[in-house]
Design a protein around this motif. Sequence first.
Motif, PDB file in Angstrom:
ATOM      1  N   ASP A 148      -2.892  -7.613  -3.518  1.00 57.20           N
ATOM      2  CA  ASP A 148      -2.038  -7.306  -2.358  1.00 57.20           C
ATOM      3  C   ASP A 148      -1.489  -5.877  -2.410  1.00 57.20           C
ATOM      4  O   ASP A 148      -0.565  -5.588  -3.170  1.00 57.20           O
ATOM      5  CB  ASP A 148      -0.876  -8.316  -2.289  1.00 57.20           C
ATOM      6  CG  ASP A 148      -0.073  -8.188  -1.005  1.00 57.20           C
ATOM      7  OD1 ASP A 148      -0.257  -7.186  -0.285  1.00 57.20           O
ATOM      8  OD2 ASP A 148       0.737  -9.085  -0.716  1.00 57.20           O
ATOM      9  N   CYS A 170      -4.649  -7.824   1.394  1.00 59.28           N
ATOM     10  CA  CYS A 170      -3.345  -8.118   2.006  1.00 59.28           C
ATOM     11  C   CYS A 170      -3.322  -9.543   2.534  1.00 59.28           C
ATOM     12  O   CYS A 170      -4.359 -10.198   2.645  1.00 59.28           O
ATOM     13  CB  CYS A 170      -3.050  -7.145   3.148  1.00 59.28           C
ATOM     14  SG  CYS A 170      -4.148  -7.342   4.548  1.00 59.28           S
ATOM     15  N   GLU A 199       5.155  -9.064   1.067  1.00 58.29           N
ATOM     16  CA  GLU A 199       3.758  -9.018   1.527  1.00 58.29           C
ATOM     17  C   GLU A 199       3.651  -8.295   2.866  1.00 58.29           C
ATOM     18  O   GLU A 199       2.545  -8.011   3.336  1.00 58.29           O
ATOM     19  CB  GLU A 199       3.187 -10.441   1.672  1.00 58.29           C
ATOM     20  CG  GLU A 199       2.895 -11.131   0.348  1.00 58.29           C
ATOM     21  CD  GLU A 199       2.452 -12.573   0.524  1.00 58.29           C
ATOM     22  OE1 GLU A 199       2.165 -12.999   1.658  1.00 58.29           O
ATOM     23  OE2 GLU A 199       2.402 -13.293  -0.486  1.00 58.29           O
TER      24      GLU A 199
END
Length: 305
Positions: A148, A170, A199
């Motif tokens: 991520d 992601c 995130e």
Amino acid sequence: MIKDIQEKILQLKKEQDVCILAHCYQTHDILEIADYVGDSFGLAQNAQKAANKTVMMCGVRFMAETVKILCPEKRVLLPEPDAGCPMAEQIDAQMLSQLKEKFPRHAVVAYINTTAELKTLCDVCVTSSSAAKIIKKMPEDKILFIPDKNLGTYIAKQCPEKEIKTVYGCCPTHAKFSAADVEKARAAHPEALLLVHPECDAQVVEKADFVGSTTEIMDYAKNSPKKEFIIGTENSIVQHLGIDCPEKRFYPLSKDFVCHNMQLTKLSSVLHCLSGDGGEEILMDEKTRLAAKLCIDRMLELGNG
Ligand code: 13P
Ligand code: SF4
């Protein structure tokens, strides 16, 4: 109707000695029948604590795999076999092997949202609530953070003493929102604090009043003296907070903030799985399990201390 299904589930889980673990992104009717509800770190911590013969993971596949890795003697069930995390599939073993050749002096830190196979090639696992603490404690200065990029970028700011290399990857649910979405939500709710998950894209994270994991966001909102909050993570958190704190107001950053994978599991999926009419038992070969366990053990060792 919901109460009837919940009662049937509670009866079956008692008869079959099942512990139900649920991620906070599950719907409230599932949280109500769970033995433990938490973020990814809390779920990993609690996996081993259950004395039951069977553990059911209401969440996504990598979470059920983590339970199997930590508890090989238990039967581990995933009620909806299609509930995967798209981010966990974004880097495969071959891609990571190439990255390791390119960055041979970097320790590989994997977000827990990865497959068991990928974990066999990583040095340490982290979650959103434990990443900064764990990376700060690592002796290595050069870190390759997968998969991520948004979480990696956020953590790099928390750990300026480390050289953190991120690669592209992601969460499709979190990464799609921009500064324009924040401006729109702030204009509609000028008194509200913005609480976001790391995130999210850096331009959203930069504008937040608080950044944290799912449980950290919930705890912050519950303990804050403020009355209004814009929630920058999966909309189930808006639902839970609205039920838990009826005196406060919670607004989604966007009505489209939905993880369809997390929402695949319904209360009926839990019932069908316990009735032997659906779900999947997680199985893993011992070589993969033992190799993947190393980075999860290190996460728990550094993250708990
Ligand atoms: P946390 O529960 O660790 O905040 O993670 C969020 C998430 O997206 C899980 O897949
Ligand atoms: Fe994966 Fe994102 Fe869904 Fe979490 S919210 S399970 S990271 S797709």
